[in-house]
Motif scaffolding. Structure first.
Motif, PDB file in Angstrom:
ATOM      1  N   GLU A 174      33.241  51.240  53.715  1.00 27.03           N
ATOM      2  CA  GLU A 174      31.866  52.112  53.415  1.00 27.03           C
ATOM      3  C   GLU A 174      30.457  52.033  54.086  1.00 27.03           C
ATOM      4  N   GLY A 175      30.058  51.799  55.133  1.00 25.23           N
ATOM      5  CA  GLY A 175      29.063  52.333  55.622  1.00 25.23           C
ATOM      6  C   GLY A 175      28.337  50.947  55.097  1.00 25.23           C
ATOM      7  N   ARG A 176      28.820  50.181  54.365  1.00 27.31           N
ATOM      8  CA  ARG A 176      27.729  49.380  53.769  1.00 27.31           C
ATOM      9  C   ARG A 176      26.511  48.413  54.105  1.00 27.31           C
ATOM     10  N   THR A 177      26.522  48.362  55.973  1.00 27.08           N
ATOM     11  CA  THR A 177      25.595  47.883  57.098  1.00 27.08           C
ATOM     12  C   THR A 177      24.346  48.379  57.399  1.00 27.08           C
ATOM     13  N   GLY A 178      24.506  50.133  56.784  1.00 24.63           N
ATOM     14  CA  GLY A 178      23.304  51.108  56.967  1.00 24.63           C
ATOM     15  C   GLY A 178      23.701  50.994  58.779  1.00 24.63           C
ATOM     16  N   GLY A 179      24.245  51.035  59.265  1.00 26.60           N
ATOM     17  CA  GLY A 179      24.341  50.931  60.859  1.00 26.60           C
ATOM     18  C   GLY A 179      24.390  49.964  62.208  1.00 26.60           C
ATOM     19  N   LEU A 180      24.552  48.833  61.027  1.00 26.86           N
ATOM     20  CA  LEU A 180      23.680  47.867  62.059  1.00 26.86           C
ATOM     21  C   LEU A 180      24.657  47.130  62.721  1.00 26.86           C
ATOM     22  N   VAL A 181      26.362  47.685  62.113  1.00 24.10           N
ATOM     23  CA  VAL A 181      27.374  46.752  63.242  1.00 24.10           C
ATOM     24  C   VAL A 181      28.162  47.969  63.176  1.00 24.10           C
ATOM     25  N   ARG A 182      29.301  47.770  63.986  1.00 20.54           N
ATOM     26  CA  ARG A 182      29.401  48.297  64.736  1.00 20.54           C
ATOM     27  C   ARG A 182      30.937  48.205  65.973  1.00 20.54           C
ATOM     28  N   GLU A 183      32.393  48.721  65.865  1.00 17.54           N
ATOM     29  CA  GLU A 183      33.084  48.265  66.475  1.00 17.54           C
ATOM     30  C   GLU A 183      33.069  48.552  67.646  1.00 17.54           C
ATOM     31  N   LEU A 184      33.678  48.205  68.496  1.00 20.66           N
ATOM     32  CA  LEU A 184      32.797  48.570  70.515  1.00 20.66           C
ATOM     33  C   LEU A 184      34.310  47.497  71.195  1.00 20.66           C
TER      34      LEU A 184
ATOM     35  N   GLY B 292      37.978  43.083  75.697  1.00 20.96           N
ATOM     36  CA  GLY B 292      38.509  43.172  74.468  1.00 20.96           C
ATOM     37  C   GLY B 292      37.796  44.243  72.881  1.00 20.96           C
ATOM     38  N   ARG B 293      38.353  44.936  72.091  1.00 24.59           N
ATOM     39  CA  ARG B 293      37.876  45.191  70.903  1.00 24.59           C
ATOM     40  C   ARG B 293      36.834  44.284  70.172  1.00 24.59           C
ATOM     41  N   VAL B 294      35.635  43.814  69.647  1.00 20.43           N
ATOM     42  CA  VAL B 294      34.538  43.703  68.901  1.00 20.43           C
ATOM     43  C   VAL B 294      33.654  44.341  68.007  1.00 20.43           C
ATOM     44  N   ILE B 295      34.233  43.251  67.115  1.00 21.42           N
ATOM     45  CA  ILE B 295      32.879  43.878  66.177  1.00 21.42           C
ATOM     46  C   ILE B 295      31.144  43.812  66.869  1.00 21.42           C
ATOM     47  N   VAL B 296      30.749  43.834  66.544  1.00 20.88           N
ATOM     48  CA  VAL B 296      28.848  43.580  66.960  1.00 20.88           C
ATOM     49  C   VAL B 296      27.814  44.120  65.667  1.00 20.88           C
ATOM     50  N   VAL B 297      27.060  43.671  65.794  1.00 19.93           N
ATOM     51  CA  VAL B 297      25.965  43.434  64.921  1.00 19.93           C
ATOM     52  C   VAL B 297      24.285  44.118  65.848  1.00 19.93           C
ATOM     53  N   ALA B 298      23.530  44.566  65.526  1.00 18.99           N
ATOM     54  CA  ALA B 298      22.581  45.052  66.248  1.00 18.99           C
ATOM     55  C   ALA B 298      21.337  43.394  65.896  1.00 18.99           C
ATOM     56  N   ALA B 299      20.748  43.265  66.673  1.00 18.55           N
ATOM     57  CA  ALA B 299      19.641  42.303  66.379  1.00 18.55           C
ATOM     58  C   ALA B 299      18.193  42.430  65.688  1.00 18.55           C
TER      59      ALA B 299
END
Lengths: 270, 257
Positions: A134-144, A149-156
């Motif tokens: 639902e895009g609740r994080t405002g783009g701060l969290v992405r899947e890479l 391997g596949r990881v979920i990352v969060v921006a600093a």
């Protein structure tokens, strides 16, 4: 610890330097710095991005009083009850307040990324949750996809200023916690400036400091700084006051009276 | 004479009693806010020695003298702490914990949770008031125990909207709710059913959702001492601001008086 001879400052002065557009972290997770929030309201600050790991009724107040341009929280409800926070709810439902919602662990990881000088940090696998779908994080969290391997990352996230509560501190800026560490250390490491709000000023602690003066820009001596919340070993949470907030609802007059009563309690405590 | 009296909610007491039996002696349990704290309290009253961990970064080896009004009511547990650290430390320890206990406002058959939905159950106007750290611990839990005390059986859904927490693949996920215990995941099933009207309602709801209920065992109801412990915990909780406990203590029942 190197003696950096920080000047003690007042809450009024510490808040005065905050300008519209600043990213302000109000800790801690749990023992919330109502004193800082109420000073922001008193000084009629506007246009701030407030980060509050446990949003709660303090963030609800800041929304009601027009301090917030946007917020980052891991939740926003009254922990006593638990009960909903109506100003937050109205703002979200009405679409008038940009909200970045991170899980608490993800928020701590975002701070750790900033502290380490990294642009992002692997974090909790939020796949399948509304944070991502639902895009609740405002783009701060992405899947890479990475070679590992596949990881979920969060921006600093690096707040312009972080206000953190400690039990006692020296005038040099070493701080000691009595309650759980929660977000306190990593927030101090991530922020450009950190202000400790302390219950007591001491000459030195009996043990090593939790937050070293190296990370601290200023110290505010403000007993009762988290009232009506409780401070471990100092004063209990005022449950009746928290329950009273549920009755305040959307009424600004009642809210002002509630806040006055809290602040009067702090003055009597000091 | 016919009248209306307030009685403790037997459905809540059954869940508190059954869930508290699940806390093993010597185990480490992540305890989320609200109902899991009361389950933990009932287990303490029964004399079970265990460690409970809160997300702020603290582990308690004994019951706080005063029931915390929430997990962040730090002043309520100054003397029972056996470990203190950061929330990132808690995340790093969660995989090793024996169980993670979370409150689930709405939950689906796969074990997805909306921690704090507001408004209507289906298509809530407020997507979420945030899940705190529930997503973090649920994603790391080997054993996830969910509590839902709602009388609304549609809080158990085919698919939750606005998911705030999701278990990892292969986790052992069980829901303790009015009427029984439900295993959630790829092959959800009713594992225990309470001998009560709640049990019948739960079974009907699960059948409606296409869940296998045929293998459910009959679960022993709360014993007298469990009932007494549960009522005492609910009374403590009501005095400490838990609205759900207040409601559970004043469940209206038409009865002879």
């Amino acid at each position: 610890v190197v003696n950096r001879r920080l000047a003690l400052t007042t809450l009024e002065s510490a808040v005065a330097g905050i300008a519209g557009g600043d990213v302000v972290y109000i800790g801690n997770f749990g023992a919330q710095l109502f004193s800082v929030g109420h000073e922001l309201i008193r000084q009629q600050k506007r246009g701030l991005h407030i980060i509050a790991p446990s949003g709660g009724i303090l963030v609800d107040e800041l929304i009601a009083e027009g301090v917030t341009a946007s917020i980052t929280v891991s939740h926003c409800w009254n922990p006593v009850g638990p009960a909903p926070t109506m100003n937050f709810r109205d703002a979200v439902e009405g679409g008038s307040l940009p909200v970045r919602e991170l899980s608490f662990g993800t928020l701590c990881d975002a701070l750790a990324a900033a502290a380490g000088g990294h642009p992002f940090m692997p974090t909790t696998d939020l796949g399948g949750t509304g944070y991502l779908t639902e895009g609740r994080t405002g783009g701060l969290v992405r899947e890479l996809e990475t070679p590992f391997g596949r990881v979920i990352v969060v921006a600093a996230i690096s707040p312009d200023v972080a206000f953190l509560h400690v039990d006692h501190a020296t005038t040099d800026g070493d701080g000691w916690l009595r309650h759980p560490v929660a977000d306190a250390k990593v927030a101090a490491q991530a922020a450009h400036r950190t202000v400790l709000v302390t219950e007591e000023i001491v000459a030195g602690g009996p043990s090593v400091a939790d937050i070293p003066s190296l990370l601290v820009s200023a110290v505010v001596h403000h007993p009762g700084g988290v009232m009506p919340d409780g401070a471990a070993g100092r004063y209990p949470r005022d449950i009746a006051r928290y329950q009273g907030y549920a009755a305040v609802g959307r009424d600004r007059g009642l809210l002002a009276s509630w806040r006055d009563a809290v602040d009067e309690g702090v003055r009597q405590h000091a | 004479m016919k009248g209306c009296v307030s009685m403790p909610d037997a459905g809540v007491i059954d869940v508190l009693a059954r869930a508290s039996r699940e806390i093993d002696p010597g185990s480490w349990n992540f305890i989320g806010f609200n109902w899991p704290m009361l389950v933990s309290r009932v287990a303490r009253r029964a004399g079970t020695p265990f460690v409970e961990v809160f997300e702020a970064g603290v582990a308690l080896s004994a019951a706080p003298r005063l029931l915390p009004s929430s997990t962040t009511d730090f002043h309520a547990y100054p003397d029972e702490t056996c470990w203190r650290g950061s929330s990132r430390d808690v995340m790093a320890m969660t995989r090793r914990m024996d169980a993670v206990w979370l409150d689930a406002s709405s939950v689906d058959l796969a074990g997805h949770v909306n921690t704090f939905g507001a408004g209507p159950v289906v298509r809530p106007t407020l997507r979420s008031a945030g899940g705190g750290g529930s997503a973090d611990v649920a994603a790391r839990a080997r054993v996830l125990r969910l509590i839902n005390m709602s009388r609304q059986t549609d809080r158990l859904q085919a698919q939750v909207e606005h998911v705030t927490a999701r278990p990892q693949a292969g986790a052992d996920v069980r829901l303790f709710c009015r009427g029984g215990v439900v295993e959630l995941g790829d092959s959800p099933k009713l594992t225990e059913i309470f001998d009560s009207p709640d049990g019948e309602r739960l079974e009907r709801r699960l059948v409606q959702l296409g869940v296998d209920t045929s293998l459910a065992s009959r679960s022993a109801p709360a014993t007298r001492s469990e009932t007494e412990d549960s009522i005492q915990v609910l009374q403590e909780a009501a005095a400490r601001g838990y609205r759900s406990a207040e409601r559970a203590l004043s469940s209206p029942k038409k009865d002879d008086i």
